[in-house]
Enzyme design. Structure first.
Site, mmCIF file in Angstrom:
data_model
loop_
_atom_site.group_PDB
_atom_site.id
_atom_site.type_symbol
_atom_site.label_atom_id
_atom_site.label_comp_id
_atom_site.label_asym_id
_atom_site.label_seq_id
_atom_site.Cartn_x
_atom_site.Cartn_y
_atom_site.Cartn_z
ATOM 1 N N ASP A 1 0.828 -1.211 0.000
ATOM 2 C CA ASP A 1 0.000 0.000 0.000
ATOM 3 C C ASP A 1 0.864 1.265 0.000
ATOM 4 O O ASP A 1 2.011 1.249 0.440
ATOM 5 C CB ASP A 1 -0.911 -0.020 1.242
ATOM 6 N N ARG B 1 0.305 7.749 -2.232
ATOM 7 C CA ARG B 1 0.904 8.707 -1.295
ATOM 8 C C ARG B 1 2.366 8.972 -1.644
ATOM 9 O O ARG B 1 2.863 10.083 -1.540
ATOM 10 C CB ARG B 1 0.759 8.199 0.149
ATOM 11 N N TRP B 2 3.057 7.933 -2.064
ATOM 12 C CA TRP B 2 4.472 8.086 -2.479
ATOM 13 C C TRP B 2 4.560 9.100 -3.618
ATOM 14 O O TRP B 2 5.411 9.992 -3.611
ATOM 15 C CB TRP B 2 5.008 6.726 -2.934
ATOM 16 N N HIS C 1 2.495 3.706 -8.841
ATOM 17 C CA HIS C 1 2.310 2.292 -9.205
ATOM 18 C C HIS C 1 3.516 1.784 -10.008
ATOM 19 O O HIS C 1 3.977 0.654 -9.813
ATOM 20 C CB HIS C 1 1.021 2.110 -10.013
ATOM 21 N N SER D 1 -7.715 -5.250 -5.351
ATOM 22 C CA SER D 1 -8.835 -5.807 -4.585
ATOM 23 C C SER D 1 -10.145 -5.686 -5.360
ATOM 24 O O SER D 1 -10.255 -4.892 -6.307
ATOM 25 C CB SER D 1 -8.961 -5.088 -3.233
ATOM 26 N N TRP E 1 -11.992 -1.497 -7.929
ATOM 27 C CA TRP E 1 -12.718 -1.065 -9.139
ATOM 28 C C TRP E 1 -13.383 0.290 -8.928
ATOM 29 O O TRP E 1 -13.810 0.926 -9.904
ATOM 30 C CB TRP E 1 -13.776 -2.102 -9.534
ATOM 31 N N LEU F 1 9.960 -21.004 -4.371
ATOM 32 C CA LEU F 1 8.946 -20.100 -3.790
ATOM 33 C C LEU F 1 7.599 -20.237 -4.507
ATOM 34 O O LEU F 1 7.547 -20.229 -5.738
ATOM 35 C CB LEU F 1 9.441 -18.652 -3.935
ATOM 36 N N ARG G 1 2.129 -4.813 6.148
ATOM 37 C CA ARG G 1 1.426 -3.742 5.425
ATOM 38 C C ARG G 1 2.289 -2.484 5.434
ATOM 39 O O ARG G 1 2.786 -2.079 6.487
ATOM 40 C CB ARG G 1 0.063 -3.429 6.048
ATOM 41 N N LEU H 1 -6.892 -4.763 7.346
ATOM 42 C CA LEU H 1 -6.703 -5.868 6.396
ATOM 43 C C LEU H 1 -7.247 -5.545 5.006
ATOM 44 O O LEU H 1 -6.852 -6.185 4.023
ATOM 45 C CB LEU H 1 -7.412 -7.127 6.908
HETATM 46 C C1 IPE Z 1 -5.430 -2.610 -0.256
HETATM 47 O O1 IPE Z 1 -5.107 -1.292 -0.379
HETATM 48 C C2 IPE Z 1 -5.448 -3.264 -1.607
HETATM 49 C C3 IPE Z 1 -4.164 -3.471 -2.244
HETATM 50 C C4 IPE Z 1 -3.018 -3.188 -1.707
HETATM 51 C C5 IPE Z 1 -4.222 -4.050 -3.557
HETATM 52 P P1 IPE Z 1 -6.228 -0.164 -0.540
HETATM 53 O O2 IPE Z 1 -5.511 1.112 -0.719
HETATM 54 O O3 IPE Z 1 -7.216 -0.541 -1.570
HETATM 55 O O4 IPE Z 1 -6.943 -0.232 0.886
HETATM 56 P P2 IPE Z 1 -7.869 0.839 1.610
HETATM 57 O O5 IPE Z 1 -8.917 1.277 0.618
HETATM 58 O O6 IPE Z 1 -7.009 1.973 2.041
HETATM 59 O O7 IPE Z 1 -8.433 0.098 2.786
HETATM 60 C C1 IPE Z 2 -1.532 0.366 -3.402
HETATM 61 O O1 IPE Z 2 -1.291 1.728 -3.377
HETATM 62 C C2 IPE Z 2 -1.719 -0.153 -4.814
HETATM 63 C C3 IPE Z 2 -3.065 -0.642 -5.109
HETATM 64 C C4 IPE Z 2 -4.082 -0.633 -4.289
HETATM 65 C C5 IPE Z 2 -3.283 -1.148 -6.441
HETATM 66 P P1 IPE Z 2 -2.488 2.783 -3.376
HETATM 67 O O2 IPE Z 2 -2.836 3.129 -4.778
HETATM 68 O O3 IPE Z 2 -3.616 2.275 -2.560
HETATM 69 O O4 IPE Z 2 -1.807 4.015 -2.681
HETATM 70 P P2 IPE Z 2 -2.449 4.966 -1.583
HETATM 71 O O5 IPE Z 2 -2.934 4.084 -0.474
HETATM 72 O O6 IPE Z 2 -3.594 5.695 -2.247
HETATM 73 O O7 IPE Z 2 -1.351 5.862 -1.168
HETATM 74 MG MG MG Z 3 -4.083 2.427 -0.600
#
Ligand code: IPE
Ligand code: IPE
Ligand code: MG
Length: 256
Positions: free
Chosen positions: A34, A38-39, A51, A79, A83, A145, A199, A206
């Site tokens: 995750d 933000r990065w 990404h 997830s 979508w 692995l 995480r 989760l």
């Molecule tokens: C969880 O991260 C899903 C993935 C890392 C693929 P999200 O960014 O979707 O989670 P929430 O929405 O902050 O809970």
């Molecule tokens: C996780 O990073 C990647 C995916 C959920 C695909 P985010 O895109 O959720 O990044 P933040 O949480 O918005 O920073």
């Molecule tokens: Mg996120």
């Protein structure tokens, strides 16, 4: 509980990989990758740049897992709730997954990585779905692995599908449904339970990831965003795990 673990990163020891040699490692580690958005925001970039950067981290962490001879690594890539994101971001991610997979198959083959997918893969774009199946097939005889990629995956959706499969196969007067029946019908069938969940980027939840399989998992979190997560951070998580005491509901502490 997770909060108290954040301080540990400050004391990172450069010899962490050396120290890890003495430790017992988790059989199954699961990572919620995750903080890509933000990065990017911190750097004045658009979210999708995060990404792209995150893909390099993924490659490094898989390589580290191979080097450490880990048995199973599961990563959360997309997830069932993702979508909800703007269509251009979703499209970007799907193209990124496709390109990444296409590029990495030969490397994974060399590294003896076996690949599987968790989630509704067949509902992804046909060319991505086809590539995913081809990659699994190409790597099926590997013995190192086991890398599982959760894509179009939700823990609740996985449980629902498992229950639906059981109900469809159940005949009148069949024996009672057991825990084993459920486990056999999950996308993770055959994998060991998750020992450790990592995480990145500071959120302590989760987010619908492996809700069944993490019943007794240890949690480890870092405020670092995924693109900044280094092999040393991964090693630190594994090292900290090896010093946890697990009880599994009993009174005796079980060293990891
Ligand atoms: C969880 O991260 C899903 C993935 C890392 C693929 P999200 O960014 O979707 O989670 P929430 O929405 O902050 O809970
Ligand atoms: C996780 O990073 C990647 C995916 C959920 C695909 P985010 O895109 O959720 O990044 P933040 O949480 O918005 O920073
Ligand atoms: Mg996120």
């Amino acid at each position: 509980m997770w909060q108290s673990l954040f301080g540990k990163n400050a004391e990172r020891d450069n010899t962490i990989f050396e120290k890890l040699k003495e430790c017992s490692l988790p059989r199954h580690t699961a990572i919620i990758m995750d903080g890509n958005g933000r990065w990017a925001k911190l750097r004045g970039l658009i979210r999708t740049a995060g990404h792209t950067a995150g893909v390099d981290t993924l490659r490094n962490i898989i390589k580290t897992a191979v080097d450490l001879k880990l048995e199973a690594l599961t990563v959360y890539a997309f997830s069932t709730e993702n979508w909800k994101r703007p269509a251009p971001e979703v499209d970007f991610l799907m193209t990124l997954f496709y390109d990444y997979l296409k590029k990495e198959i030969s490397e994974m083959k060399r590294d003896n990585v076996r690949l599987r997918f968790l989630g509704r893969i067949d509902e992804l774009a046909p060319r991505l779905c086809q590539l995913a199946h081809e990659a699994v097939d190409e790597l099926k005889d590997n013995t190192g692995l086991t890398l599982s990629v959760a894509m179009n995956y939700g823990g609740q959706d996985e449980l629902l599908r498992a229950v639906q499969k059981i109900a469809a196969a159940k005949k009148e007067n069949d024996r009672e449904i057991t825990l084993e029946d459920i486990e056999k019908n999950l996308d993770t069938a055959g994998l060991p339970p998750v020992d450790l969940v990592i995480r990145t980027s500071g959120d302590l939840r989760l987010s619908n990831f492996l809700i069944w399989q993490t019943a007794y998992a240890e949690f480890w979190a870092t405020e670092k965003n995924w693109p900044d997560f280094a092999p040393e951070d991964f090693a630190q998580a594994l090292y900290d795990f090896s010093h946890r005491e697990r009880r599994f509901g009993g009174v005796e502490a079980v060293k990891c």
